[in-house]
Design a protein around this motif. Structure first.
Motif, PDB file in Angstrom:
ATOM      1  N   GLN A 553       0.892  -1.428  -0.290  1.00 33.63           N
ATOM      2  CA  GLN A 553       0.071  -0.096   0.255  1.00 33.63           C
ATOM      3  C   GLN A 553       0.948   0.970   0.240  1.00 33.63           C
ATOM      4  OE1 GLN A 553      -2.085  -0.101   3.664  1.00 33.63           O
ATOM      5  NE2 GLN A 553      -4.189  -1.888   2.475  1.00 33.63           N
ATOM      6  N   GLY A 554       2.401   1.065  -0.031  1.00 29.73           N
ATOM      7  CA  GLY A 554       2.710   2.064   0.317  1.00 29.73           C
ATOM      8  C   GLY A 554       3.689   2.886   0.975  1.00 29.73           C
ATOM      9  N   ALA A 555       2.641   2.317   2.464  1.00 31.57           N
ATOM     10  CA  ALA A 555       3.375   2.479   3.750  1.00 31.57           C
ATOM     11  C   ALA A 555       4.592   1.958   4.651  1.00 31.57           C
ATOM     12  CB  ALA A 555       1.657   2.128   4.100  1.00 31.57           C
ATOM     13  N   ARG A 556       4.852   2.543   5.344  1.00 29.87           N
ATOM     14  CA  ARG A 556       6.251   2.131   6.101  1.00 29.87           C
ATOM     15  C   ARG A 556       5.377   0.536   7.135  1.00 29.87           C
ATOM     16  NH1 ARG A 556       9.053   6.812   9.054  1.00 29.87           N
ATOM     17  NH2 ARG A 556      10.319   5.464   9.026  1.00 29.87           N
ATOM     18  N   HIS A 557       6.318  -0.306   5.861  1.00 24.22           N
ATOM     19  CA  HIS A 557       6.576  -1.509   6.962  1.00 24.22           C
ATOM     20  C   HIS A 557       7.490  -1.453   8.161  1.00 24.22           C
ATOM     21  CE1 HIS A 557       9.189  -1.527   3.881  1.00 24.22           C
ATOM     22  NE2 HIS A 557      10.035  -2.660   4.217  1.00 24.22           N
ATOM     23  N   ASP A 558       8.505  -0.466   8.356  1.00 23.26           N
ATOM     24  CA  ASP A 558       9.609  -1.026   9.442  1.00 23.26           C
ATOM     25  C   ASP A 558       8.926  -0.990  10.961  1.00 23.26           C
ATOM     26  OD1 ASP A 558       9.352   1.514   8.611  1.00 23.26           O
ATOM     27  OD2 ASP A 558      10.790   2.454   9.507  1.00 23.26           O
ATOM     28  N   LEU A 559       7.400  -0.326  10.532  1.00 24.21           N
ATOM     29  CA  LEU A 559       7.432   0.311  12.151  1.00 24.21           C
ATOM     30  C   LEU A 559       6.546  -0.705  12.425  1.00 24.21           C
ATOM     31  CD1 LEU A 559       5.437   4.091  10.664  1.00 24.21           C
ATOM     32  CD2 LEU A 559       7.716   3.240  12.202  1.00 24.21           C
ATOM     33  N   VAL A 560       6.111  -1.821  12.127  1.00 23.88           N
ATOM     34  CA  VAL A 560       5.208  -3.071  11.718  1.00 23.88           C
ATOM     35  C   VAL A 560       6.211  -3.766  12.981  1.00 23.88           C
ATOM     36  CG1 VAL A 560       4.055  -5.399  11.409  1.00 23.88           C
ATOM     37  CG2 VAL A 560       3.985  -3.743   9.755  1.00 23.88           C
ATOM     38  N   ASP A 561       7.613  -3.615  12.941  1.00 26.66           N
ATOM     39  CA  ASP A 561       8.725  -4.637  13.728  1.00 26.66           C
ATOM     40  C   ASP A 561       8.244  -3.676  14.906  1.00 26.66           C
ATOM     41  OD1 ASP A 561       9.288  -6.326  12.015  1.00 26.66           O
ATOM     42  OD2 ASP A 561      10.730  -5.245  11.073  1.00 26.66           O
ATOM     43  N   ALA A 562       8.233  -2.433  14.656  1.00 23.54           N
ATOM     44  CA  ALA A 562       8.583  -1.316  16.034  1.00 23.54           C
ATOM     45  C   ALA A 562       7.354  -1.397  16.855  1.00 23.54           C
ATOM     46  CB  ALA A 562       8.823  -0.184  15.654  1.00 23.54           C
TER      47      ALA A 562
END
Lengths: 709, 347
Positions: A553-562
């Motif tokens: 979706q073009g969103a930040r996926h690194d935030l999921v890990d956080a």
């Protein structure tokens, strides 16, 4: 500049492979040309059932001469080195010069450009031999020898001409396995089968058209679509458009001739989807409906009519009468089968089909389909209250949802699974929600598919997918790399979308635990320890899927890990909300600076922790604060902690982020004025503890150290 | 073909046939052209009679140099199982054959009620090794020979990848459509019995009953005119086969002796292995097999017994795969033996 015309004429190429083959041919030839230093102006590939064709125009007639300099050994280097250099460059001593800047030998290598005709004669056979057909084959006498040419179906002839517009083009001379490239092709198999001699693309396309071959697939699609619409319109109907079918049908004909046939009205008693599946899948024909426009035609329903549209490959001498009659016969037979199947399906109640599922193995280690249905029923009943679904209806829906798999119609048309269940459930008087769940519980099937909203369907869909995931996890059949035979990634994404789009609170770990309880003990080959570990493993799989979805979706996926790094985050809806709020926060200046400050704190901490081989947790001692900035930071941390904590408790992540923002000035000021590694050990320790407090405070929303950038 | 009044046409047509039948064949059998259909008596015309249709194909493929074989004398699921296809497709020696093969698919029985599904039907099989470059054209000519005119009918080659898990075989080709109906399968064998085909053989399989229904304009297979006669002399497909379909459906689905069949499967399997083991010729420096054909018969037998058990519903889903695997193992071992026989090897 000259143009290339290439045609590979073969026996019928499967429709589904044609578009990619045209693309591959264009890519392979143009890539090779460019790699050979031949930059072209344009290229276009075409495909029909019997030919792959390519035109590349504006190719230079020859490669430009290539001059390169190569630095050699130092002047005065041992003779062996100089000789080696000469050997490597293929030059003799005379052409070695001194480098003006220093004392090196420099070789000037001149590679004269070759005529493009010769380059083509080299590269085209390689492309034919290495063409990436999904499946290719050998044929004829030569197939006895090793290294025989393979192609998608027997290849009969090749056209390869090259030359400028104004002159007679030359033939690119090569031969592959006895097929000599030339300038001859053939027209339509039945309407104009004679050989045709062509020179270049323009006369090639025109002569083919005269020989009843429409070269451009898009042109064939346009013809079929326009004629089909027109035929339907002329009789007051509307074509049911179908892009996938259109693509396929246009790949089955070189000369499309669209005709309309009809079938007996009595078949319209079968559900429209069954008629369409029968006519489309088996006969590759379009169906036709009444126009949907109810204002102008109040009696029109938009329902299917007893017409179908076929695309023949010939202009028949009788105007297509025999072709229509033949297709009508086949469609009549097919529809009688379908009607018979549908009507005999209606004679058996869905629940009466269930005993048979006891004999059908779902998976060797996961028991029978019957057992699986019972597991889904149990799990769905547990999930129902969590999603606001009626428990009894959910149980009933889960009980019947798979029953149509053993119906005749679904046996014939597997893609109608679920939909037929809905029809049969309604026919036997089931509640509308219960009936709908038969169809809806399979959804969403992919990122583009609709997510069900009826709560009964949602509960059954979640139970179905969780059972699948937990089951295959338990027997260690997880997806690896590109292999995901049980579509587990799709199932996990389905769960995420069901939860997020319906704002459902479902503790995944608990649901997984519950699903494990239902697994057959005899078959499940997993030690108890793994069963303990499984829900956690599965949760990180969900985390991965969520990342992929956000990235798509073009969103930040690194935030999921956080967010997942906080631990205990098994409420996917909250994870998604947190990620969204965090993403917005990090777009602000406050967010960016706080992230930078927190990261700095974390970095210092990890260095010092390593140095001292200890951690600095525990509350700092206020009496050891020496500077105002320390005190201010401590105060800010306390305030933020309580505000953010309260906001998180209320699940108001936006408010939690706003609270976090208040931390930023204090953090910035602290790093500005305060030296962490003070000479006094207890002050240093206290300051490190304070840094740890920053990290701890931000953990109210996410683990900032896991955020990129 | 169109425009003839049958009553008047019949006696006229008999005269040239009689001439053609006696004089030229005796002089030079090869010079004799295929009989144009208009010269055939009505009861022999492919669109009038099932047997006439078969004979038209026999005649056509005979003209293409095929040996016209008779059906193999064992029960099998498809013409491909005939050793003239399965085994002869292997090895380098050229081979051209055509034959009718009665095919048994116990599971497809419908007690004679379904208009086109039966547990016993005919396949017409053509095998040409190596596949000739004009095999598609030959096929289209054969359709013309049975009365399917390609200027009137829409004939198409639609992708169909063929695979036989029990024979360890696969090939690429098409289903051939005539006006939307699948009338034949066309396959270039790539591998048979686990052995690479070198050279590749082309295989054509005509669904006889279906094609005949189309030619005769009949909806139910049992209504096919078998002998092309009318009135009291007319024999239909149903006259010949309806009772058999009913009896065999009853047998296949309800009464076949599973216990015996399970034993027969094992017996055939063991016999096949035994004959294969015994067939390897010892003492010669060249690897040679002397009993590939009898061994392969047992493979055919095992395959059919498996089909009977499957129809009876006594084989579970997981067992099914293992049975198919066992038949495939036999087929592969037979293929391996065959390529070390006189007909299967290079010299």
């Amino acid at each position: 500049m000259p143009d290339l015309l290439l045609e590979l004429f073969s026996e019928e190429i499967p429709a589904r492979m044609q578009a990619k083959a045209a693309d591959d041919l264009r890519r392979m030839v143009t890539d090779r040309l460019v790699a050979e230093g031949l930059v072209y102006e344009g290229a276009k590939a075409f495909v029909t059932p019997r030919r792959l064709a390519l035109t590349v125009h504006g190719i230079p007639a020859r490669q430009s001469d290539l001059k390169t300099e190569r630095k050699g050994p130092k002047i005065g280097a041992p003779d062996a080195a100089v000789q080696g250099f000469l050997k490597a460059t293929g030059l003799d001593e005379a052409t070695i010069q001194r480098d003006p800047k220093g004392d090196f030998y420099v070789a000037l290598i001149e590679k004269p450009g070759r005529p493009t005709l010769d380059v083509l004669a080299d590269i085209l056979p390689v492309i034919v031999r290495t063409f990436p057909w999904p499946k290719s084959m050998r044929w004829g006498e030569r197939s006895a020898k090793s290294g025989a040419l393979t192609w998608v179906r027997p290849l009969h002839s090749i056209i390869a001409t090259f030359g400028p517009e104004t002159e007679e083009p030359e033939i690119v001379k090569f031969s592959i396995d006895g097929i000599e490239a030339g300038q001859t092709t053939f027209g339509h198999r039945f309407l104009a089968p004679s050989a045709i001699s062509v020179r270049r693309f323009e006369d090639y396309e025109a002569k083919l058209k005269a020989a009843k071959v429409v070269l451009d697939p898009q042109a064939r699609k346009d013809i079929i679509l326009a004629d089909a619409k027109q035929l339907a319109f002329a009789q007051g109907f509307e074509l049911v458009e179908d892009q996938v079918l259109l693509d396929e049908v246009s790949g089955l004909v070189e000369w499309p001739v669209v005709l309309m046939g009809s079938f007996d009205q009595e078949f319209l008693s079968i559900p429209g989807e069954v008629i369409r599946a029968t006519i489309r899948n088996n006969q590759k024909c379009f169906v036709v409906s009444d126009p949907k426009d109810s204002d102008k035609n109040p009696d029109k329903t938009g329902k299917l009519t007893n017409k179908f549209i076929l695309t023949a490959n010939i202009e028949a001498t009788d105007g297509g009468k025999a072709i229509i009659a033949g297709n009508e016969r086949v469609i009549r037979a097919r529809l009688s089968d379908a009607k018979f199947f549908y009507e005999s399906d209606l004679k058996t109640k869905l629940e009466d089909r269930l005993p048979k599922f006891e004999n059908i193995v779902f998976h060797e280690k996961l028991g029978t389909q019957g057992e699986r249905i019972k597991r889904i029923e149990r799990l769905a009943a547990e999930i129902a209250p969590l999603v606001g679904a009626d428990v009894e209806k959910t149980k009933r829906a889960a009980h019947l949802a798979k029953a149509d798999l053993l119906t005749e119609v679904v046996g014939e048309f597997p893609e109608l699974q679920g939909l037929m269940g809905k029809y049969y459930a309604l026919a036997q008087g089931e509640d509308a929600s219960v009936a709908a769940a038969s169809e809806e519980h399979y959804k969403p099937q992919g990122p583009a598919d609709r997510v069900p909203t009826d709560r009964v369907s949602v509960a059954v869909a979640l139970a179905d997918k969780m059972d699948t995931l937990v089951g295959f996890w338990a027997i260690d059949e997880k997806p690896t790399g590109s292999k995901d035979p049980y579509a587990l990634r799709r199932a996990a994404l389905g769960v995420i979308r069901l939860i997020a789009e319906n704002t459902i609170r479902l503790p995944i770990l608990k649901a997984a635990q519950s699903a494990i309880l239902g697994l057959p003990e005899k078959g499940a080959k997993y030690p108890a320890a793994d069963a303990q570990k499984l829900p956690g493993d599965l949760l990180s799989f969900f985390a991965d899927r969520l990342k992929v979805q956000l990235r798509d979706q073009g969103a930040r996926h690194d935030l999921v890990d956080a967010v997942f790094a906080l631990g205990g985050q098994d409420d996917l809806l909250m994870v998604v909300r947190r990620v969204e709020a965090l993403g917005k926060f990090l777009d602000t200046d406050d967010g960016k600076n706080l992230l930078a400050g927190t990261k700095r704190a974390s970095n210092i901490l990890s260095i010092e922790e390593k140095k001292d081989k200890r951690s600095f947790d525990g509350a700092p001692d206020p009496t050891l604060y020496k500077l105002d900035e320390e005190k201010a930071l401590a105060k800010a941390i306390d305030q933020v902690k309580s505000e953010a904590g309260a906001a998180v408790a209320k699940e108001d992540f936006a408010a939690a982020m706003s609270a976090m923002a208040k931390l930023r000035p204090a953090v910035d000021a602290f790093f500005d004025k305060v030296k962490v590694n003070d000479d006094e050990p207890n002050v240093r320790e206290n300051r490190l503890k304070l840094l740890n407090e920053i990290r701890a405070a931000t953990r109210a929303v996410a683990d900032f150290s896991k955020i990129e950038g | 073909m169109p425009g003839h009044d049958d009553g008047h046409w019949l006696p006229i047509a008999l005269i040239p046939l009689a001439t053609a039948d006696t004089v030229p064949r005796a002089q030079n059998p090869l010079a004799r052209p295929i009989l144009p259909m208009d010269e055939l008596p009505a009861h022999m015309r492919p669109e009038r009679s099932f047997q006439g249709f078969i004979l038209a194909l026999q005649r056509f493929w005979a003209e293409q140099g095929c040996v016209i074989l008779q059906p193999y004398d064992m029960e099998m699921g498809a013409g491909t199982f005939h050793p003239a296809t399965t085994l002869r497709a292997l090895g380098p020696k050229p081979w051209r054959a055509a034959y009718v093969q009665p095919s048994r698919r116990p599971k497809d029985g419908r007690y004679g009620k379904n208009p086109n599904r039966m547990q016993h039907y005919y396949q017409y099989q053509v095998i040409m090794k190596p596949s000739p470059p004009n095999l598609q054209e030959l096929y289209l000519k054969s359709l013309a020979a049975i009365g399917l005119d390609s200027s009137l009918h829409d004939i198409r080659f639609v992708e169909d990848d063929w695979e036989s898990p029990t024979l360890g075989a696969w090939g690429l080709g098409w289903e051939c459509w005539c006006d939307g109906m699948e009338v034949s399968q066309f396959t270039y064998f790539q591998q048979v019995a686990g052995v690479e085909c070198a050279p590749v053989a082309g295989e054509l399989t005509y669904g006889m009953e279906r094609l005949a229904c189309y030619l005769q304009g009949v909806d139910h297979v049992m209504d096919l005119n078998f002998n092309g006669r009318e009135g009291v002399d007319k024999v239909t497909y149903g006259d010949v086969f309806l009772q058999a379909e009913q009896e065999y459906s009853l047998h296949n689905f309800e009464h076949s002796d599973s216990e015996m069949l399970f034993k027969q499967f094992v017996m055939a399997e063991e016999a096949c292995k035994k004959y294969l083991a015994a067939g390897w010729k010892s003492g010669s420096n060249q690897k040679e097999h002397l009993m590939a054909l009898p061994a392969y018969d047992q493979c055919i037998k095992a395959s059919h017994v498996f089909n009977l058990l499957d129809a009876r519903g006594v084989i579970s889903v997981t067992e099914r795969q293992s049975y198919i695997g066992r038949v495939r193992d036999l087929a592969k071992a037979c293929g391996e033996a065959w390529v070390h026989t006189e007909a299967g090897r290079a010299s």
